[in-house]
Motif scaffolding. Sequence first.
Motif, PDB file in Angstrom:
ATOM      1  N   LEU A 172      42.974  42.851  36.021  1.00  0.00           N
ATOM      2  CA  LEU A 172      43.443  44.386  35.141  1.00  0.00           C
ATOM      3  C   LEU A 172      42.538  44.907  35.474  1.00  0.00           C
ATOM      4  CD1 LEU A 172      44.273  42.836  31.279  1.00  0.00           C
ATOM      5  CD2 LEU A 172      45.589  44.294  33.518  1.00  0.00           C
ATOM      6  N   LEU A 173      40.940  44.796  35.751  1.00  0.00           N
ATOM      7  CA  LEU A 173      40.452  45.277  36.456  1.00  0.00           C
ATOM      8  C   LEU A 173      40.664  46.623  37.653  1.00  0.00           C
ATOM      9  CD1 LEU A 173      36.959  43.110  36.873  1.00  0.00           C
ATOM     10  CD2 LEU A 173      37.352  44.618  35.041  1.00  0.00           C
ATOM     11  N   GLY A 174      41.437  46.080  38.524  1.00  0.00           N
ATOM     12  CA  GLY A 174      41.732  46.578  39.241  1.00  0.00           C
ATOM     13  C   GLY A 174      42.996  47.616  38.840  1.00  0.00           C
ATOM     14  N   VAL A 175      43.655  47.846  37.582  1.00  0.00           N
ATOM     15  CA  VAL A 175      45.092  48.830  37.660  1.00  0.00           C
ATOM     16  C   VAL A 175      44.134  49.777  36.009  1.00  0.00           C
ATOM     17  CG1 VAL A 175      46.684  49.086  35.622  1.00  0.00           C
ATOM     18  CG2 VAL A 175      45.938  46.761  36.986  1.00  0.00           C
ATOM     19  N   LEU A 176      42.882  48.905  35.595  1.00  0.00           N
ATOM     20  CA  LEU A 176      42.309  50.006  34.315  1.00  0.00           C
ATOM     21  C   LEU A 176      41.441  51.389  35.699  1.00  0.00           C
ATOM     22  CD1 LEU A 176      38.951  49.779  34.638  1.00  0.00           C
ATOM     23  CD2 LEU A 176      39.994  47.863  32.976  1.00  0.00           C
ATOM     24  N   SER A 177      41.004  51.448  36.902  1.00  0.00           N
ATOM     25  CA  SER A 177      40.820  52.079  37.365  1.00  0.00           C
ATOM     26  C   SER A 177      41.331  53.292  37.633  1.00  0.00           C
ATOM     27  CB  SER A 177      39.681  51.611  38.980  1.00  0.00           C
ATOM     28  OG  SER A 177      41.376  51.378  39.389  1.00  0.00           O
ATOM     29  N   GLY A 178      42.915  53.502  37.801  1.00  0.00           N
ATOM     30  CA  GLY A 178      43.494  54.151  37.135  1.00  0.00           C
ATOM     31  C   GLY A 178      43.387  55.268  39.143  1.00  0.00           C
ATOM     32  N   THR A 179      43.280  54.664  39.672  1.00  0.00           N
ATOM     33  CA  THR A 179      42.877  55.249  41.205  1.00  0.00           C
ATOM     34  C   THR A 179      44.662  54.517  42.025  1.00  0.00           C
ATOM     35  OG1 THR A 179      41.379  54.141  42.052  1.00  0.00           O
ATOM     36  CG2 THR A 179      40.812  55.994  41.146  1.00  0.00           C
ATOM     37  N   THR A 180      44.706  54.919  42.988  1.00  0.00           N
ATOM     38  CA  THR A 180      45.726  54.459  43.874  1.00  0.00           C
ATOM     39  C   THR A 180      45.594  53.265  44.712  1.00  0.00           C
ATOM     40  OG1 THR A 180      46.549  56.553  44.691  1.00  0.00           O
ATOM     41  CG2 THR A 180      47.301  54.217  45.648  1.00  0.00           C
ATOM     42  N   GLU A 181      43.488  53.379  44.838  1.00  0.00           N
ATOM     43  CA  GLU A 181      43.069  52.408  45.514  1.00  0.00           C
ATOM     44  C   GLU A 181      42.373  50.904  44.307  1.00  0.00           C
ATOM     45  OE1 GLU A 181      41.726  55.352  46.070  1.00  0.00           O
ATOM     46  OE2 GLU A 181      41.947  55.789  48.175  1.00  0.00           O
ATOM     47  N   GLY A 182      42.562  51.561  43.335  1.00  0.00           N
ATOM     48  CA  GLY A 182      42.548  50.444  42.222  1.00  0.00           C
ATOM     49  C   GLY A 182      43.687  49.343  41.849  1.00  0.00           C
ATOM     50  N   TYR A 183      44.918  50.718  42.436  1.00  0.00           N
ATOM     51  CA  TYR A 183      46.164  50.018  42.534  1.00  0.00           C
ATOM     52  C   TYR A 183      46.922  49.157  43.336  1.00  0.00           C
ATOM     53  CZ  TYR A 183      47.127  53.535  38.794  1.00  0.00           C
ATOM     54  OH  TYR A 183      47.213  53.965  37.685  1.00  0.00           O
ATOM     55  N   SER A 184      46.427  49.739  44.826  1.00  0.00           N
ATOM     56  CA  SER A 184      46.540  48.684  45.700  1.00  0.00           C
ATOM     57  C   SER A 184      45.824  47.281  45.869  1.00  0.00           C
ATOM     58  CB  SER A 184      46.428  49.476  46.984  1.00  0.00           C
ATOM     59  OG  SER A 184      45.339  49.828  47.072  1.00  0.00           O
ATOM     60  N   SER A 185      44.514  46.972  44.941  1.00  0.00           N
ATOM     61  CA  SER A 185      43.878  46.243  45.201  1.00  0.00           C
ATOM     62  C   SER A 185      43.990  44.734  44.208  1.00  0.00           C
ATOM     63  CB  SER A 185      42.140  46.882  44.813  1.00  0.00           C
ATOM     64  OG  SER A 185      42.024  47.010  43.810  1.00  0.00           O
ATOM     65  N   ALA A 186      44.250  45.213  42.925  1.00  0.00           N
ATOM     66  CA  ALA A 186      45.121  45.146  42.032  1.00  0.00           C
ATOM     67  C   ALA A 186      46.589  44.060  42.367  1.00  0.00           C
ATOM     68  CB  ALA A 186      45.422  45.392  40.875  1.00  0.00           C
ATOM     69  N   MET A 187      47.157  44.958  43.685  1.00  0.00           N
ATOM     70  CA  MET A 187      48.255  44.224  44.026  1.00  0.00           C
ATOM     71  C   MET A 187      48.325  43.162  45.153  1.00  0.00           C
ATOM     72  SD  MET A 187      51.585  46.386  45.793  1.00  0.00           S
ATOM     73  CE  MET A 187      52.749  45.371  46.457  1.00  0.00           C
ATOM     74  N   PHE A 188      47.448  43.636  45.810  1.00  0.00           N
ATOM     75  CA  PHE A 188      46.489  42.508  46.808  1.00  0.00           C
ATOM     76  C   PHE A 188      46.479  41.152  45.704  1.00  0.00           C
ATOM     77  CE2 PHE A 188      43.241  40.755  49.167  1.00  0.00           C
ATOM     78  CZ  PHE A 188      43.905  40.439  50.642  1.00  0.00           C
ATOM     79  N   TYR A 189      45.486  41.673  44.844  1.00  0.00           N
ATOM     80  CA  TYR A 189      44.933  40.709  44.134  1.00  0.00           C
ATOM     81  C   TYR A 189      46.655  39.492  43.386  1.00  0.00           C
ATOM     82  CZ  TYR A 189      41.312  38.401  41.103  1.00  0.00           C
ATOM     83  OH  TYR A 189      40.492  36.779  40.361  1.00  0.00           O
ATOM     84  N   THR A 190      47.322  40.227  43.094  1.00  0.00           N
ATOM     85  CA  THR A 190      48.122  39.501  42.715  1.00  0.00           C
ATOM     86  C   THR A 190      48.756  38.435  43.484  1.00  0.00           C
ATOM     87  OG1 THR A 190      49.023  41.343  41.246  1.00  0.00           O
ATOM     88  CG2 THR A 190      50.435  39.195  41.005  1.00  0.00           C
ATOM     89  N   LEU A 191      49.402  39.576  44.287  1.00  0.00           N
ATOM     90  CA  LEU A 191      49.539  38.492  46.157  1.00  0.00           C
ATOM     91  C   LEU A 191      48.951  37.606  46.362  1.00  0.00           C
ATOM     92  CD1 LEU A 191      51.319  41.526  47.893  1.00  0.00           C
ATOM     93  CD2 LEU A 191      52.396  39.918  45.992  1.00  0.00           C
ATOM     94  N   VAL A 192      47.849  37.656  46.399  1.00  0.00           N
ATOM     95  CA  VAL A 192      46.519  36.838  46.689  1.00  0.00           C
ATOM     96  C   VAL A 192      46.890  35.441  45.638  1.00  0.00           C
ATOM     97  CG1 VAL A 192      44.405  35.836  47.088  1.00  0.00           C
ATOM     98  CG2 VAL A 192      45.859  37.977  48.578  1.00  0.00           C
ATOM     99  N   TYR A 193      46.568  35.958  44.631  1.00  0.00           N
ATOM    100  CA  TYR A 193      46.792  34.777  43.365  1.00  0.00           C
ATOM    101  C   TYR A 193      47.711  34.029  43.282  1.00  0.00           C
ATOM    102  CZ  TYR A 193      46.074  31.835  39.203  1.00  0.00           C
ATOM    103  OH  TYR A 193      46.347  31.325  38.086  1.00  0.00           O
ATOM    104  N   SER A 194      49.173  34.604  43.369  1.00  0.00           N
ATOM    105  CA  SER A 194      50.781  33.543  43.237  1.00  0.00           C
ATOM    106  C   SER A 194      50.263  33.031  44.570  1.00  0.00           C
ATOM    107  CB  SER A 194      51.321  34.288  43.115  1.00  0.00           C
ATOM    108  OG  SER A 194      51.565  35.175  44.382  1.00  0.00           O
ATOM    109  N   MET A 195      49.531  33.285  45.478  1.00  0.00           N
ATOM    110  CA  MET A 195      49.487  31.780  46.501  1.00  0.00           C
ATOM    111  C   MET A 195      48.351  30.825  46.390  1.00  0.00           C
ATOM    112  SD  MET A 195      49.686  34.439  49.843  1.00  0.00           S
ATOM    113  CE  MET A 195      49.077  33.148  51.491  1.00  0.00           C
ATOM    114  N   MET A 196      47.555  31.202  46.083  1.00  0.00           N
ATOM    115  CA  MET A 196      46.627  30.337  45.276  1.00  0.00           C
ATOM    116  C   MET A 196      47.018  29.251  44.567  1.00  0.00           C
ATOM    117  SD  MET A 196      42.574  32.464  45.284  1.00  0.00           S
ATOM    118  CE  MET A 196      43.248  33.260  44.180  1.00  0.00           C
TER     119      MET A 196
END
Lengths: 480, 201
Positions: free
Chosen positions: A315-339
């Motif tokens: 949620l930290l990535g999403v709440l930043s409200g920037t494109t970088e934040g959204y893409s980092s949250a997306m990266f985080y989700t994909l990596v987390y689902s793999m872990m």
Amino acid sequence: MAYVFSPSDLVQVAPEIFILSMACVILIVDLFLDDRRRYVTHLLCQVTLLGAAVLTYMLGFGETTMAFSGAYIHDAFGDVLKIAMYVVTAAVFLYSRDYLKDRNLLKGEYFVLGLFGLLGMMIMVSAANLLVIYLGIELLALSLYALVAFDRDNKTAAEAAMKYFVLGAIASGMLLYGMSMIYGTTGTLSSTEIAARLVDLGSDDLVPIFGLVFIMVGIGFKLGVVPFHMWVPDIYQGAPTSVTLYIGSIPKIAGFALVMRLLVDTLPGLVVDWQAMLIILAVLSMAIGNIVAIAQTNIKRMLAYSTISHMGFLLLGVLSGTTEGYSSAMFYTLVYSMMALGSFGILLLMSRSGFDAEMLDDMKGLNRRSPWFAGMMLIMMFSMAGVPPMAGFYAKLSVLAAVVDIGLVWLAIVAVLFSVIGAFYYLRVIKLMYFDEPVDDSPLGGSADVRFVLSLNGLAVLGLGIFPAGLMGLCLQVLS
Amino acid sequence: MTFELFIFYVFATVTVASAVVVISSRNPVYSALALVLTFFSCSGIWMLAEAEFLAIVLVLVYVGAVMVLFLFVVMMLDINIAVLSQGFMSYLPVGVGVALAVVAEMALLVGSKYFGADIIPPPERHVAEYNNTAELGNVLYTVHMYAFEIASVILLVAIIAAIVLTLRKRPLTRYQSPEKQVAVRREDRIRVINMKAETEE
């Protein structure tokens, strides 16, 4: 209002239609198979996922288009998430196969419900209409309730399913009530139109904010963040491990898509309000998740609390409200689902008929029994704790960078503090694996294909940590 | 007051009064019957709002099917109300507190200030030939086609889930096998034995 339906819209949803038809076919085919030939069902599911991936790839990555009078959005963001979900689902089905077989649970319905849940998540990923988002959530939730209760004679599984069902129904009601408030003020269900109307209304209108609060409760429950996290540990522990694997990996990707579609696409006018709410949810999740996980003796329960803290991080990535934040949250989700996939996969590999690896003590001396898979678990745990050079480190780093960029340095410091606390229980698993005597010395079982994919899974987490630029670049590209 | 408004108030009063009976009655059968009355008067209000399809569906589905099923369950199961309502008094203060907070919040927002006729103007009256059912059908199969199809998939999943969770093959259950019944031959059922006639010595 124009009553239009153009059959060409059906081409856009070809992957969804394919999954749905194949699920129905598998449902029928499975009736004619006896228990010895149940592997055919599993094989058919893998073919279905492959077919859907090919369809998504061939139709996707073009211009953003809308279909079904604006109810369906077809964009590169959705395509990437869908392909990620196919890959994770394929691995979930493969890891679960032997576990289910040992427990006489290898039934076609497990796979069919899994495919229907996947269909619900695909609908959520490309929904551009409140009604469709809600229906996607319900389709997923209904499949999950049934999957949790799948082992019918197991009392704890039945209890977990009951809790999940009751709490899930309340959360859905909350979400729907919030949506009705938004619909009441804007008079439309379409995401793009709501976004436009809310800008006209201005931010001093209380009713959309009132609706947002209820929507946030619904999202909080579906993601499993504090204070709506009560169901997570009980369901993770009570459900059969193969179902926990399903719940713990794929719906996290869909949950992220849900947040993006509901908050970022539909309610950008209320960004100040949902940012404040997400900060509270994120801090509480990281705190409770990481601290309570320390006290757990059951590894499934421990991983459940770890999920809660990871969702807070996301949620930290999403709440930043920037494109970088959204893409980092997306990266985080994909990596987390793999872990999550890898760590629950190893628990499944360690289980055999009559024995479920679910206590922390079961991890003792894994290195003696199988140095290779102890190494894989080591990668997963280091990655979850955020130790370089694993993918989890880079995911955490990029999310924190997004938060620092918008000037919330204190939030980044809090996040780092709680990850340090969280590192303790991940390291404890490693200590048990490498420095304790094994309780039983029997070597790990598992068929060759499971061992191969699980190894790939672990190496991918390591590889993504060393070369994150490709995936990170893709996330940035599809979101900008 | 116009006649229409008078009708509305009659239906509205009956709805609220019967809804109160639903939650206050000690006998679950009375509660279920009061709920039937609530649905009926609700459907009357919808009829006034020119939503005749919804009004008819409410009566057909909820009163006709769901409530009958509900009454069956209530009458079949021997529910002990005394046990169910245990601890009611101890939870009451918390419940009332939460309820009051929610009501206060909603009263602030869901009022004429944000939803008044000047903000959301009442819809135009439709002409006499207007057909709500046809309109609904038109919207459902065109604009909301995607959502409509997803709803059907949800129903399919509900069927599968219900069967998965309840269908059990019990080896001891007695059941008929029509296949075997049809395939039966005379020799399976009767055995003709040649016996010597017994004669008295």
